[in-house]
Design an enzyme around this catalytic site. Structure first.
Site, PDB file in Angstrom:
ATOM      1  N   ARG B 264       0.868  -1.184   0.000  1.00 16.33           N
ATOM      2  CA  ARG B 264       0.000   0.000   0.000  1.00 16.33           C
ATOM      3  C   ARG B 264       0.902   1.231   0.000  1.00 16.33           C
ATOM      4  NH1 ARG B 264      -2.191   0.897   5.463  1.00 16.33           N
ATOM      5  NH2 ARG B 264      -0.799   2.688   5.362  1.00 16.33           N
ATOM      6  N   HIS B 268      -3.362   4.779   4.835  1.00 19.27           N
ATOM      7  CA  HIS B 268      -4.549   3.919   4.889  1.00 19.27           C
ATOM      8  C   HIS B 268      -5.773   4.633   4.310  1.00 19.27           C
ATOM      9  CE1 HIS B 268      -7.622   1.199   6.301  1.00 19.27           C
ATOM     10  NE2 HIS B 268      -8.170   2.164   6.989  1.00 19.27           N
ATOM     11  N   TYR B 277       4.228   4.674  11.723  1.00 17.43           N
ATOM     12  CA  TYR B 277       4.487   3.231  11.780  1.00 17.43           C
ATOM     13  C   TYR B 277       5.350   2.674  10.646  1.00 17.43           C
ATOM     14  CZ  TYR B 277       0.340   3.395   8.747  1.00 17.43           C
ATOM     15  OH  TYR B 277      -0.543   3.702   7.747  1.00 17.43           O
TER      16      TYR B 277
HETATM   17  C1  LIG Z   1     -14.716  -5.875  11.529  1.00  9.55           C
HETATM   18  C2  LIG Z   1     -13.885  -4.655  11.313  1.00  9.55           C
HETATM   19  N1  LIG Z   1     -12.984  -4.299  12.248  1.00  9.55           N
HETATM   20  C3  LIG Z   1     -12.257  -3.164  12.110  1.00  9.55           C
HETATM   21  C4  LIG Z   1     -12.409  -2.364  11.018  1.00  9.55           C
HETATM   22  C5  LIG Z   1     -11.609  -1.052  10.900  1.00  9.55           C
HETATM   23  N2  LIG Z   1     -10.626  -1.142   9.810  1.00  9.55           N
HETATM   24  C6  LIG Z   1     -10.899  -0.686   8.579  1.00  9.55           C
HETATM   25  S1  LIG Z   1      -9.684  -1.040   7.483  1.00  9.55           S
HETATM   26  C7  LIG Z   1      -8.761  -1.800   8.667  1.00  9.55           C
HETATM   27  C8  LIG Z   1      -7.458  -2.443   8.281  1.00  9.55           C
HETATM   28  C9  LIG Z   1      -7.672  -3.509   7.248  1.00  9.55           C
HETATM   29  O1  LIG Z   1      -6.462  -4.046   6.831  1.00  9.55           O
HETATM   30  P1  LIG Z   1      -6.363  -5.033   5.596  1.00  9.55           P
HETATM   31  O2  LIG Z   1      -7.388  -6.111   5.741  1.00  9.55           O
HETATM   32  O3  LIG Z   1      -4.965  -5.457   5.489  1.00  9.55           O
HETATM   33  O4  LIG Z   1      -6.803  -4.201   4.340  1.00  9.55           O
HETATM   34  P2  LIG Z   1      -6.135  -2.883   3.742  1.00  9.55           P
HETATM   35  O5  LIG Z   1      -6.754  -1.720   4.443  1.00  9.55           O
HETATM   36  O6  LIG Z   1      -4.662  -2.987   3.947  1.00  9.55           O
HETATM   37  O7  LIG Z   1      -6.513  -2.885   2.304  1.00  9.55           O
HETATM   38  C10 LIG Z   1      -9.396  -1.749   9.899  1.00  9.55           C
HETATM   39  C11 LIG Z   1      -8.857  -2.301  11.160  1.00  9.55           C
HETATM   40  C12 LIG Z   1     -13.356  -2.767  10.070  1.00  9.55           C
HETATM   41  N3  LIG Z   1     -13.576  -2.051   8.953  1.00  9.55           N
HETATM   42  N4  LIG Z   1     -14.068  -3.903  10.230  1.00  9.55           N
END
Ligand SMILES: Cc1ncc(C[n+]2csc(CCOP(=O)(O)OP(=O)(O)O)c2C)c(N)n1
Ligand SMILES: Cc1ncc(C[n+]2csc(CCOP(=O)(O)OP(=O)(O)O)c2C)c(N)n1
Ligand SMILES: [Mg+2]
Ligand SMILES: [Mg+2]
Lengths: 337, 373, 373, 337
Positions: B264, B268, B277
């Site tokens: 990425r 975020h 981080y």
């Molecule tokens: C059940 C749930 N818990 C927490 C979140 C908050 N949240 C949104 S994105 C994220 C990180 C997701 O990481 P990843 O699965 O690696 O996807 P990326 O954002 O890197 O594409 C979090 C913790 C959420 N959307 N859903």
């Protein structure tokens, strides 16, 4: 494990946001009691998406404050195991809709372990949940989930509306031997107050009369306390003397304080963001009516979100209970001014 | 002991990510598990779409910084996974994307304004899922993996010639729903492809605090499901692997897990501060693996692409950016009464009453309005 | 690509279940992954405890049919897994059992009446978890796997020399919580041993509809965690594998998944009707793998056990059965006011009021009582 | 997929249990509409732990009725996908505490998909949940979870109290384009009624007055309808004429029918097994008071379980609302007989 004596140095009064007050409460608890642990999604290096845990990992190390894998049931479930072993975990559910994956662990274990074991195992877990809307959040980022927790026996549910209470109530939660669902109103995170920390406010099972009045009582908590105060102010312009109570603790309910007010004013309304049907306001209205029926000159009103899923940002202003909606509700009472 | 369990497909994926075109734009000599590099014509299409997508992400991120959108999670750097996987879908297949996958929606043909409606705050889902055979982008992590599995199961039961593809992240792989989806899909042998975009971070949490496995594709073995690790920045590899997996699924051979190793490049979302981080060197390090550069080099080396081609595509990207700006500069008309319109298929009296409350407020008929007058 | 992930422990478990003593009572020549057969003295202890446990299960099942208990899930047939795993625990370790694991509670020293309180309907958990270093038996499937992980994490953080062991079933392995526990335990490298009793059924659902994997132990690889498949009816193998895993955990090397292949000889609980989903031949087939018979044969062959020993143990089992009957024929005193006593550590006014309502009812002070008088 | 015309043959009146009525409703839906699918834990070969799905796999085959892996979020999550593809899944949560692992899928998706997509995707899913106690169940097998579902906008929540309604309401649920949480009172599963099936009772959004009276209204649903009727009978011996309403549909609430009764009798109580604090009765009491305040001569009472976790079998009788507790509550009203 021993409790280290590291009394928090009192600071001179400064302007403190709610996030800062919460952060300081966590810091002081971590410093004073080494059974306190802070973990969850992004609470370590990042300091949480709302920065409530900022700096804690650096100060206390990754054995006290750390990022967990991304799984809410896992976070609550492991916190239960730690609490069974004498720790006081403070965990964060990143947004309140994201506490739902942990629902079973919270409802079937956190709430019930003490009763199940005849008091032999207490679970002093604090579950911090940022909640409610009015921050322009996309779907699932603005839920008010308090009714799920308040209708579950075994949980204590708190929600501060200001920085001082945020500090004091969070410290009390962490010190409590019972599990606490600690709901942080997102839209108040950046609210400032001039404070010297540490501060001790009213104890956690008491509601607070924060504005006195004689004509009606407005009950509010978390994000709607501001709405209630503003409505009281606006009501005053219409010649109404409105008492405002900040509930602070949703479960248990402070019957004594609230009933006293309602008996005095004879009219009350509860304001919350959550939908009305089956919302927390239903309990408030039902129990106040049961206990004060003959004192009431009007039904307890509920001024709430509508019975629809929380809308996207552009429609928030139409969904949320506003001062206008409160005033309209006041108008529905048959005033004999 | 005679216990009746399948004994097929019991192996761990190869360690080296499957890749056709290396970071240097040269063909690799990595074993590719019987997959074949897509034709130049296909690769040109993928290149074009990646360039469009990157311009799209940059434009939207820019508009978000300007406040035109409430929030935006960009997939910049992940174009190969987004475009390679989505392009492999047949029109009848269904896509189950997440908040990160606007690029996939764009690739699927969803109009810009409809993709961005959710992030601008107009409505939760701005497009018609049936029209694009694409589910609303899921925000609660990993939940969509089960929807994709169930949809595929019903396609199988109905005898439809359709598969489903769902994206998930390295973070989402830790959720219980991911496990349940892998398991249901494999037990039911549904035509589902799980495209795990391992972009190394879940917000701020690095991969090594998300899993102790050598690779996330190793999970597949525990479900009796094939798992592949693919260079997620090589669109040729992603396209080939996903195409084959979809084909497998449609042919009745069940689900596949494909881990795309990627990164990425942006924060975020716009409200994130990645300096907390990760350091700039790490981001810098990943630029050498850029999915677009390498494909451009490769296609130039085969002669399939020249300066004119590159210019034409760059111009198309600018046109798209303009479309994005136009779309985001046009306010959507949103009727507050729509709050109540879609909750149930049949009217509910109590909701009609609440609508009347709002209408009265809007008409300024209340006490408050009277007071202000 | 340079991505920082662990590369240790990347392999699938051996296909053949680890076993020291075959179903025929003879030593096997199965490879045992460096494990060693327990001493005869240990084996005699395990034998004795299995015999006790089997008698216990039979007695409780019988009393349940007679209506002395509300419900009872017997682990008959699974004695080797229950006893072998539990006996491997050190006193300081903590056990996280399920509803199926009364045999483990018995082995852990929990008094009969306290084990059975839950099934007789006296109170949810009848014993003091701290006294026996044993969590209340969990009924919501797989939830306890996370408690065991969290407990172990705190033991590690506190520097305690303690590990945790949790049982789970083949059915429970499908729950999201199981995945989250495996993952948290491995990422955090907690001293946790997951003993998966694969007894072939989740109520009526056979293993092949629960998983498409060759074996459930294959899951471990996906977490970078060692996984073993053990003949769950060979108590020597279970004891050796679990002992080694606990040792590994206490030594800081993290969690282990141990799949014990076994069979639920009884119905799911007394209210289940297994003829609906499995035939008598299958149950019959499994009697040849009986864990007690084989160990008796083996110990007789080594000379460690003779008729006298067998008789003495059988008598001890009868004594235990009598204790069970006595315990279940003595009604527990339960004060209805205890309904309110343990919900919170501090009194709540509203609950005190409700207790007064109940007390008034009990005193027969109400309207209804007045009417009846 | 086409809808097969396989009209259910009417049976001569026979004695039918609620489980049998539910079973027949599922059978008839499966026969008439081949988009109907039945799956969940042990619903295939075994026919469900309560035998509600008995014989269906044999009759319709494992492509229509099957055992899923053991994972409730998986069951609901895959049902969502199937419903998106035009199917009508009917899934079972084996006991109501075991719906909790699926909480996120139910609350964040099942309830919200239609609104999220502006009505473009409906989810015609029926979630069958055996609920409530009084069957001597061990922990987690006797929960009354209705408040969690009723306070979630987007869900329709039904609960039959008798075999005829069980049949008719389940058929309506499955036919509904909106998702329905269909709560089956375990303690009434073996209740018999003489019926000829198929039967069509009142539509699903209507409450039913099942006993007329003039002095007070008792509101009940599912397992407590029997308690209400018995209490009315006992009340009659005290000279009280008590009206009893079976709510049947918890969400939406039938304001019209219930308010009419309350206006007539001026007194009402709601009876449920769930704990009182934040229970469904709170909504009932609050909305009836809001809408009928001036007609009430006493507060709406809530006669419920206590605010504690559901107890183990030996204490059930003290926890559950009994006829005695109802009569005590009636006594608390200031009768002017
Ligand atoms: C059940 C749930 N818990 C927490 C979140 C908050 N949240 C949104 S994105 C994220 C990180 C997701 O990481 P990843 O699965 O690696 O996807 P990326 O954002 O890197 O594409 C979090 C913790 C959420 N959307 N859903
Ligand atoms: C979360 C949850 N869902 C459903 C149930 C109901 N239930 C109790 S035991 C059981 C089967 C469990 O099978 P398995 O894990 O293999 O353990 P076994 O009973 O064979 O020991 C089910 C479905 C439950 N207790 N918890
Ligand atoms: Mg990621
Ligand atoms: Mg089993």
């Amino acid at each position: 494990m021993s409790v280290e004596a590291a009394p928090a140095p009192a600071t001179a009064p400064t302007s403190v946001t709610m996030t800062k007050a919460l952060n300081r409460a966590l810091r002081d608890c971590l410093a004073e009691d080494d059974t306190v642990l802070v973990f969850g999604e992004d609470v370590g290096r990042l300091g949480g998406v709302f920065r409530v845990t900022e700096g804690l990992r650096a100060e206390f190390g990754a054995n006290r404050v750390w990022d967990s894998p991304l799984a809410e049931s896992g976070i609550i479930g492991t916190a239960i195991g730690m609490a069974m072993n004498g720790m006081r975990p403070v965990v964060e559910m990143q947004f309140d809709a994201y506490a739902y994956p942990a629902f079973e662990q919270i409802v079937s274990h956190v709430a019930k372990m003490r009763n199940r074991t005849k008091g032999r195992i207490s679970l002093p877990i604090t579950i911090r949940i940022p909640y409610a809307g009015d921050i322009g959040g996309v779907e699932h980022h603005s839920d008010s989930s308090e009714a799920y927790w308040t209708s579950t026996p075994g949980l204590t549910v708190l929600t501060p509306s200001n920085p001082a209470d945020a500090y004091s109530l969070l410290r009390e939660s962490i010190a409590s031997d019972d599990p606490v669902v600690f709901m942080e109103p997102k839209s108040r995170y950046w609210m400032k107050e001039t404070l010297s920390l540490p501060v001790t406010t009213a104890p956690m099972d008491r509601a607070q009369v924060i504005r006195e009045g004689t004509d009606a009582t407005l009950l509010a908590y978390g994000p709607t306390v501001r709405t209630a105060l503003d409505s009281a102010e606006a009501g005053a312009e219409h010649g109404l003397s409105i008492e405002v109570i900040d509930l602070r603790t949703l479960s248990p309910f402070d019957d004594e304080t609230v009933s006293a007010s309602v008996r005095k004013t004879s009219r009350a309304a509860i304001i919350h963001e959550a939908a009305q049907f089956g919302g927390y306001g239903a309990e408030v209205a039902a129990r106040l009516t049961e206990r004060n029926f003959t004192y009431l000159s009007a039904p307890i009103l509920r001024i709430t979100g509508f019975d629809v899923p929380y809308p996207s940002p552009k429609l928030e202003e139409f969904y949320l209970p506003t001062v206008e909606r409160v005033l309209d509700a006041l108008e529905s009472w048959d005033w004999e001014l | 002991m005679t216990i009746d369990v399948p004994t097929t497909g019991r192996s761990l994926p190869q360690l080296q990510p499957i890749s056709f075109i290396g970071a240097d734009g040269q063909p690799t000599d990595t074993p590719t598990e019987g997959l074949r590099i897509p034709s130049d014509a296909t690769l040109i299409g993928l290149y074009r779409q990646m360039v469009l997508v990157r311009r799209f992400e940059a434009q939207v991120t820019h508009l978000t910084r300007q406040g035109r959108l409430a929030t935006y999670p960009s997939a910049a750097g992940q174009e190969a996974a987004e475009v390679g996987a989505t392009t492999a879908l047949a029109p009848n297949d269904w896509l189950f994307p997440t908040y990160r996958d606007s690029a996939a929606l764009l690739t699927r043909g969803v109009p810009v304004a409809e993709i961005l409606a959710a992030f601008r705050g107009d409505w939760h889902c701005g497009f018609d899922p049936h029209e694009y055979h694409t589910s609303p982008a899921a925000t609660p992590l990993a939940t969509q993996t089960l929807h994709a599995t169930g949809f595929a199961m019903s396609a199988k039961l109905k005898g439809e010639d359709a598969a489903t593809l769902t994206f998930l992240g390295d973070g989402a792989s830790s959720e219980g729903d991911t496990h349940e989806a892998f398991n249901f899909a494999s037990v039911w042998q549904t035509p589902t492809v799980f495209v795990l975009q391992n972009n190394q971070y879940a917000i701020s949490t690095p991969l090594r605090e998300q899993t102790n496995a050598t690779m996330l594709a190793d999970r597949a073995a525990g479900y009796g499901m094939p798992g592949l690790r693919v260079d997620g920045n090589d669109v040729a590899a992603v396209f080939a692997a996903v195409s084959a997996a979809l084909e497998r699924g449609r042919g009745g051979d069940g689900p596949t897990l494909i881990e795309c190793l990627t990164y990425r490049m942006e924060s975020h979302t716009n409200s994130d501060d990645p300096t907390k981080y990760r350091d700039a060197e790490e981001v810098e390090h990943w630029t050498q693996f850029d999915p677009i550069n390498r494909l451009e080099k490769y296609l130039r080396s085969t002669g399939a692409l020249d300066d004119d081609g590159v210019t034409e595509i760059a111009e198309a990207a600018e046109t798209l950016a303009e479309t994005v700006r136009d779309a985001m500069n046009t306010e959507a008309e949103i009727d507050p009464r729509e709050l109540f319109a879609h909750v149930y298929s049949r009217p509910r009296t109590a909701i009609v009453e609440q609508q009347q409350v709002l209408e009265a407020e809007l008409a300024g008929a209340g006490f408050a309005a009277a007071g202000q007058a």
